[in-house]
Scaffold this motif. Sequence first.
Motif: not given
Length: 124
Positions: A1-8, A107-124
């Motif tokens: 199982v692979q998850l890929q996040a994108s769009g940040g 609950q974070d620990n109830e998830y079995t699969y995850w992938g690399p994150g995508t960074q979101v940065t919001v400037s003021s």
Amino acid sequence: VQLQASGGGLVQAGDSLRLSCVVRGRAFSTTSISWFRQASGREREFVAGIGWNTGYTDYSDSVKGRFTISRDDAKNTVYLQMNDLKPEDTAAYYCKARKPRYGVSRQDNEYTYWGPGTQVTVSS
């Protein structure tokens, strides 16, 4: 199982972004998917989740009314539409999958699969 996040990306306060999470290698249509985020120096927190059968959705209070989670089972993809972004939304965003036929959990620990994150940065 692979998850890929994108769009940040880097945006200004008030802007919008849409994150995507593509899931490969399992029965996507029977899998609940959630987004979590982790800001620097803070614990990972639940953002939004979508169930596998009825399309049930859940949102944290901090994003309710601004973020929308949706899924496209034909594309094995979950989306997180983020509107009216605020500097406090700055974080690495991760999508996570539960085992088949389990519902959404905060609950974070109830998830079995995850992938690399995508960074979101919001400037003021």
